[in-house]
Every structure is written in C-alpha cells, then in structure tokens.
Design an enzyme around this catalytic site. Structure first.
Site, PDB file in Angstrom:
ATOM      1  N   GLY A  58      18.485  73.674 101.571  1.00 46.56           N
ATOM      2  CA  GLY A  58      17.181  74.307 101.349  1.00 46.56           C
ATOM      3  C   GLY A  58      16.048  73.899 102.268  1.00 46.56           C
ATOM      4  O   GLY A  58      15.104  74.661 102.456  1.00 46.56           O
TER       5      GLY A  58
ATOM      6  N   THR B 212      17.027  64.706  92.147  1.00 44.17           N
ATOM      7  CA  THR B 212      17.489  64.593  93.539  1.00 44.17           C
ATOM      8  C   THR B 212      16.656  63.558  94.291  1.00 44.17           C
ATOM      9  O   THR B 212      17.202  62.630  94.908  1.00 44.17           O
ATOM     10  CB  THR B 212      17.369  65.949  94.266  1.00 44.17           C
ATOM     11  OG1 THR B 212      18.049  66.939  93.502  1.00 44.17           O
ATOM     12  CG2 THR B 212      17.942  65.876  95.658  1.00 44.17           C
TER      13      THR B 212
ATOM     14  N   ASP C 214      11.874  69.747  91.449  1.00 40.63           N
ATOM     15  CA  ASP C 214      12.046  70.409  90.166  1.00 40.63           C
ATOM     16  C   ASP C 214      12.079  69.317  89.088  1.00 40.63           C
ATOM     17  O   ASP C 214      11.051  68.776  88.720  1.00 40.63           O
ATOM     18  CB  ASP C 214      13.331  71.241  90.258  1.00 40.63           C
ATOM     19  CG  ASP C 214      13.534  72.189  89.103  1.00 40.63           C
ATOM     20  OD1 ASP C 214      12.771  73.149  88.985  1.00 40.63           O
ATOM     21  OD2 ASP C 214      14.471  71.980  88.311  1.00 40.63           O
ATOM     22  N   SER C 215      13.254  68.920  88.619  1.00 40.27           N
ATOM     23  CA  SER C 215      13.314  67.844  87.619  1.00 40.27           C
ATOM     24  C   SER C 215      12.988  66.496  88.244  1.00 40.27           C
ATOM     25  O   SER C 215      12.518  65.580  87.570  1.00 40.27           O
ATOM     26  CB  SER C 215      14.721  67.772  87.012  1.00 40.27           C
ATOM     27  OG  SER C 215      15.631  67.228  87.945  1.00 40.27           O
TER      28      SER C 215
ATOM     29  N   ASP D  60      13.047  70.796  99.991  1.00 41.93           N
ATOM     30  CA  ASP D  60      12.471  72.127  99.778  1.00 41.93           C
ATOM     31  C   ASP D  60      11.589  72.186  98.534  1.00 41.93           C
ATOM     32  O   ASP D  60      10.483  72.715  98.567  1.00 41.93           O
ATOM     33  CB  ASP D  60      13.571  73.203  99.714  1.00 41.93           C
ATOM     34  CG  ASP D  60      14.657  72.920  98.664  1.00 41.93           C
ATOM     35  OD1 ASP D  60      14.628  71.861  98.005  1.00 41.93           O
ATOM     36  OD2 ASP D  60      15.559  73.783  98.511  1.00 41.93           O
TER      37      ASP D  60
ATOM     38  N   ARG E 201      17.524  83.242 101.570  1.00 40.67           N
ATOM     39  CA  ARG E 201      17.090  82.014 102.232  1.00 40.67           C
ATOM     40  C   ARG E 201      16.175  82.246 103.419  1.00 40.67           C
ATOM     41  O   ARG E 201      15.291  81.455 103.702  1.00 40.67           O
ATOM     42  CB  ARG E 201      18.313  81.265 102.776  1.00 40.67           C
ATOM     43  CG  ARG E 201      18.776  80.150 101.904  1.00 40.67           C
ATOM     44  CD  ARG E 201      19.744  79.283 102.687  1.00 40.67           C
ATOM     45  NE  ARG E 201      20.804  78.787 101.828  1.00 40.67           N
ATOM     46  CZ  ARG E 201      20.634  77.827 100.926  1.00 40.67           C
ATOM     47  NH1 ARG E 201      19.471  77.250 100.780  1.00 40.67           N
ATOM     48  NH2 ARG E 201      21.639  77.440 100.163  1.00 40.67           N
TER      49      ARG E 201
ATOM     50  N   ASP F 251      17.139  79.464  98.122  1.00 37.09           N
ATOM     51  CA  ASP F 251      18.049  80.566  97.828  1.00 37.09           C
ATOM     52  C   ASP F 251      18.213  80.791  96.334  1.00 37.09           C
ATOM     53  O   ASP F 251      17.847  79.951  95.505  1.00 37.09           O
ATOM     54  CB  ASP F 251      19.436  80.257  98.397  1.00 37.09           C
ATOM     55  CG  ASP F 251      20.138  79.151  97.597  1.00 37.09           C
ATOM     56  OD1 ASP F 251      19.542  78.076  97.429  1.00 37.09           O
ATOM     57  OD2 ASP F 251      21.268  79.381  97.115  1.00 37.09           O
TER      58      ASP F 251
HETATM   59  P1  IMP Z   1      15.762  68.499  91.121  1.00 37.20           P
HETATM   60  O1  IMP Z   1      16.780  67.460  91.466  1.00 37.20           O
HETATM   61  O2  IMP Z   1      15.877  68.964  89.710  1.00 37.20           O
HETATM   62  O3  IMP Z   1      14.337  68.116  91.479  1.00 37.20           O
HETATM   63  O4  IMP Z   1      16.179  69.803  91.892  1.00 37.20           O
HETATM   64  C1  IMP Z   1      15.821  70.070  93.167  1.00 37.20           C
HETATM   65  C2  IMP Z   1      16.778  71.103  93.740  1.00 37.20           C
HETATM   66  O5  IMP Z   1      16.951  72.231  92.858  1.00 37.20           O
HETATM   67  C3  IMP Z   1      16.173  71.659  94.995  1.00 37.20           C
HETATM   68  O6  IMP Z   1      16.568  70.929  96.121  1.00 37.20           O
HETATM   69  C4  IMP Z   1      16.699  73.079  95.029  1.00 37.20           C
HETATM   70  O7  IMP Z   1      17.936  73.104  95.691  1.00 37.20           O
HETATM   71  C5  IMP Z   1      16.936  73.442  93.583  1.00 37.20           C
HETATM   72  N1  IMP Z   1      15.861  74.324  93.047  1.00 37.20           N
HETATM   73  C6  IMP Z   1      15.030  74.046  92.022  1.00 37.20           C
HETATM   74  N2  IMP Z   1      14.180  75.061  91.780  1.00 37.20           N
HETATM   75  C7  IMP Z   1      14.468  76.023  92.680  1.00 37.20           C
HETATM   76  C8  IMP Z   1      13.928  77.352  92.933  1.00 37.20           C
HETATM   77  O8  IMP Z   1      12.987  77.841  92.304  1.00 37.20           O
HETATM   78  N3  IMP Z   1      14.519  78.048  93.940  1.00 37.20           N
HETATM   79  C9  IMP Z   1      15.553  77.555  94.684  1.00 37.20           C
HETATM   80  N4  IMP Z   1      16.076  76.325  94.495  1.00 37.20           N
HETATM   81  C10 IMP Z   1      15.549  75.566  93.492  1.00 37.20           C
HETATM   82 MG    MG Z   2      19.378  74.756  96.658  1.00 36.64          MG
END
Ligand code: IMP
Ligand code: MG
Length: 184
Positions: free
Chosen positions: A51, A114, A110-111, A107, A172, A166
């Site tokens: 991403g 990562t 979210d939570s 990119d 993308r 994506d």
């Molecule tokens: P986290 O580990 O929950 O913070 O997730 C982060 C990953 O979830 C990002 O690197 C994205 O790959 C994916 N992600 C979360 N929300 C979106 C979105 O709205 N569009 C696309 N990818 C997302």
């Molecule tokens: Mg992704």
C-alpha cells in the site's frame, strides 16, 4: 465532487483530490528534511508493501536529505472480517538498520497493530531512532496507542482506495483517495 462522472460505480466520492495530496506530501517532506537535517548517517525509509509504494515514491522524491529506500512485506491475521490480530513479517529489509534513523512509511493507520509490531521490531535492532510517516489515519479505529511523527490526513471510518490503497487489489493506482461503497 460527489457526482464525479469519472468515478467507477463502486466508489462513492473523492475524499482527497490529487492537488491536495501533492501539497500535503510536499509539506511532510519539508518536515522530514528539517527533522533529519543534522543526521550523520542516511535516513532509511522502510515502505510497508504494498500500500505505501506510491506515497513512498512521491515523498522520497521530495526529500533533500540523504536517504536509502527499503521495503518490508507483512501479513496480518485476525478475526474473520477484521484486520485485527497477529502480524507476521513476510519479507525483511535488505539494509542492516543498526545505527540508522529509520522512518517507517505506511499507507494507513487503522487498528495500529501493523505499526506497533514494526516499531517494536525495529527498535529491537539497535536503530538510532524509529519514526513513522503515515499517509492516512482513521482515529476512530485505533486499538493501540501509536505515536505518529508525520501524518498526511485524518479520515473517517470508511474503506478508502487509491494512491496505493486497494480493495481486493483494485483501485490502487487511482491518483486520488476515494471512498468505497461497501459490498453487500
Ligand atoms: P492496522 O494494522 O489495523 O493499522 O492496519 C493497517 C493496514 O490495513 C494498512 O496497511 C492497510 O493495508 C489496511 N487498511 C486499513 N484500512 C484500509 C482502507 O480503508 N483501505 C485500504 N487498506 C486499508
Ligand atoms: Mg493493504
């Protein structure tokens, strides 16, 4: 903008247009240039595949400080239909990060699982510093506290695509950020 005839049917609206993105990425690059201007070793930018590839390309080309480009690939396993949970490293950096300032380029936050995994992993490698540049942030979704040094935009809790992001590998390479219409 809501009734953009160019927009494919699964997209609701453009959230962030091309010009707004370019201006913000310029600003972020200036902030990064300032922050690392006195570093003795080149900054290592670690892009999180896939991403971040467009954000990383634009950001790095606006940096005037010495820097090295590297990548990692990760996968996250969680509960069904949820991004949450365990993060696994699929491909590591080629560079040895020890002694370097590291900037993780992601990119979207979210939570936070990562980034919290990556920050922990890189800090354990005798790096000089570990910071993060995140293009988008969904504050409503955070489950872990993460300190972001360079942030592009905060967005609401909707699924977005474009500028590297994506949905099932689609959209993308759109030059803007658009909101998806959820599939049901
Ligand atoms: P986290 O580990 O929950 O913070 O997730 C982060 C990953 O979830 C990002 O690197 C994205 O790959 C994916 N992600 C979360 N929300 C979106 C979105 O709205 N569009 C696309 N990818 C997302
Ligand atoms: Mg992704």
């Amino acid at each position: 903008m809501a009734d953009n005839p160019q927009l494919s049917k699964d997209l609701r609206r453009v959230l962030i247009d091309e010009k707004t993105i370019a201006d913000r990425v310029n600003e972020l690059a200036q902030e990064i240039n300032m922050r690392y201007k006195d570093s003795e070793e080149p900054l290592i930018l670690v892009g999180v595949l896939k991403g971040s590839f467009i954000f990383l390309a634009d950001l790095s080309r606006r940096l005037t400080i010495p820097h090295i480009i590297d990548f990692i690939a990760i996968s996250s396993y969680g509960k069904k239909g949820d991004q949450r949970g365990e993060v696994r490293l699929l491909m590591d950096t080629r560079e040895n990060l020890a002694g370097h300032d590291v900037l993780i380029v992601e990119d979207i936050l979210d939570s936070g699982s990562t980034l919290s995994y990556l920050i922990r992993t890189f800090k354990a490698r005798n790096t000089k510093s570990v910071s993060t540049a995140v293009f988008l942030d969904k504050p409503a979704r955070h489950e872990v506290d993460i300190d972001i040094q360079f942030k592009g935009f905060e967005i609401p809790d909707v699924w977005v695509v474009g500028y590297g992001l994506d949905y099932k590998e689609r959209h993308r390479t759109l030059p803007f950020i658009a909101e998806m219409i959820p599939e049901n």
